[in-house]
Scaffold this motif. Structure first.
Motif, PDB file in Angstrom:
ATOM      1  N   GLN A   7       0.836  -1.208   0.000  1.00  0.00           N
ATOM      2  CA  GLN A   7       0.000   0.000   0.000  1.00  0.00           C
ATOM      3  C   GLN A   7       0.870   1.258   0.000  1.00  0.00           C
ATOM      4  O   GLN A   7       0.580   2.229  -0.698  1.00  0.00           O
ATOM      5  CB  GLN A   7      -0.946  -0.002   1.185  1.00  0.00           C
ATOM      6  N   GLY A   8       1.939   1.259   0.782  1.00  0.00           N
ATOM      7  CA  GLY A   8       2.847   2.396   0.811  1.00  0.00           C
ATOM      8  C   GLY A   8       3.504   2.614  -0.539  1.00  0.00           C
ATOM      9  O   GLY A   8       3.653   3.745  -0.994  1.00  0.00           O
ATOM     10  N   ARG A  10       2.260   1.747  -3.460  1.00  0.00           N
ATOM     11  CA  ARG A  10       1.249   2.272  -4.387  1.00  0.00           C
ATOM     12  C   ARG A  10       1.009   3.763  -4.166  1.00  0.00           C
ATOM     13  O   ARG A  10       0.894   4.527  -5.129  1.00  0.00           O
ATOM     14  CB  ARG A  10      -0.058   1.506  -4.230  1.00  0.00           C
ATOM     15  N   MET A  11       0.926   4.191  -2.908  1.00  0.00           N
ATOM     16  CA  MET A  11       0.746   5.618  -2.627  1.00  0.00           C
ATOM     17  C   MET A  11       1.928   6.420  -3.165  1.00  0.00           C
ATOM     18  O   MET A  11       1.754   7.483  -3.748  1.00  0.00           O
ATOM     19  CB  MET A  11       0.584   5.871  -1.119  1.00  0.00           C
ATOM     20  N   HIS A  12       3.117   5.902  -2.964  1.00  0.00           N
ATOM     21  CA  HIS A  12       4.321   6.580  -3.453  1.00  0.00           C
ATOM     22  C   HIS A  12       4.293   6.699  -4.981  1.00  0.00           C
ATOM     23  O   HIS A  12       4.616   7.747  -5.532  1.00  0.00           O
ATOM     24  CB  HIS A  12       5.566   5.824  -3.004  1.00  0.00           C
ATOM     25  N   LEU A  15       1.672   9.321  -6.078  1.00  0.00           N
ATOM     26  CA  LEU A  15       2.168  10.663  -5.797  1.00  0.00           C
ATOM     27  C   LEU A  15       3.279  11.047  -6.782  1.00  0.00           C
ATOM     28  O   LEU A  15       3.297  12.172  -7.283  1.00  0.00           O
ATOM     29  CB  LEU A  15       2.679  10.748  -4.355  1.00  0.00           C
ATOM     30  N   LEU A  41      -2.581  12.708  -0.553  1.00  0.00           N
ATOM     31  CA  LEU A  41      -1.595  11.625  -0.528  1.00  0.00           C
ATOM     32  C   LEU A  41      -0.421  11.946   0.385  1.00  0.00           C
ATOM     33  O   LEU A  41       0.086  11.071   1.090  1.00  0.00           O
ATOM     34  CB  LEU A  41      -1.100  11.327  -1.938  1.00  0.00           C
ATOM     35  N   GLU A  42       0.019  13.195   0.390  1.00  0.00           N
ATOM     36  CA  GLU A  42       1.111  13.569   1.284  1.00  0.00           C
ATOM     37  C   GLU A  42       0.678  13.472   2.742  1.00  0.00           C
ATOM     38  O   GLU A  42       1.438  13.001   3.584  1.00  0.00           O
ATOM     39  CB  GLU A  42       1.609  14.967   0.950  1.00  0.00           C
ATOM     40  N   VAL A  44      -1.686  11.468   3.976  1.00  0.00           N
ATOM     41  CA  VAL A  44      -1.808  10.047   4.298  1.00  0.00           C
ATOM     42  C   VAL A  44      -0.427   9.436   4.471  1.00  0.00           C
ATOM     43  O   VAL A  44      -0.191   8.649   5.383  1.00  0.00           O
ATOM     44  CB  VAL A  44      -2.608   9.302   3.205  1.00  0.00           C
ATOM     45  N   SER A  45       0.493   9.815   3.614  1.00  0.00           N
ATOM     46  CA  SER A  45       1.850   9.294   3.709  1.00  0.00           C
ATOM     47  C   SER A  45       2.475   9.645   5.053  1.00  0.00           C
ATOM     48  O   SER A  45       3.112   8.814   5.688  1.00  0.00           O
ATOM     49  CB  SER A  45       2.700   9.846   2.565  1.00  0.00           C
ATOM     50  N   THR A  48       0.931   7.510   7.845  1.00  0.00           N
ATOM     51  CA  THR A  48       1.200   6.079   7.836  1.00  0.00           C
ATOM     52  C   THR A  48       2.662   5.727   7.994  1.00  0.00           C
ATOM     53  O   THR A  48       3.003   4.556   8.069  1.00  0.00           O
ATOM     54  CB  THR A  48       0.676   5.439   6.532  1.00  0.00           C
TER      55      THR A  48
END
Length: 62
Positions: A7-8, A10-12, A15, A41-42, A44-45, A48
């Motif tokens: 998940q991390g 994918r977020m990266h 972004l 996204l930033e 949430v990043s 998390t």
């Protein structure tokens, strides 16, 4: 790869892709959507990220 790491990642990737967009070629509503998506996204990043033994303000390599 465990689910948290995936998940991390994918977020990266999302972004990174948003940051590569040439927003100057977009119309105003699309620019606003991109900016909102980046901000979310930033946020949430940051929420998390794991705290390591040095504390939450320690820079990471990611």
């Amino acid at each position: 790869m465990n689910q948290e790491v995936e998940q991390g990642y994918r977020m990266h990737r999302v972004l990174s892709n948003l940051n590569r967009l040439d927003v100057n070629r977009l119309d105003d509503p699309d620019r606003e959507r991109i900016e909102t998506a980046r901000d979310l996204l930033e946020d949430v990043s940051l929420l998390t990220q794991r705290e390591d033994e040095n504390g939450p303000d320690t820079p990471t390599d990611s």
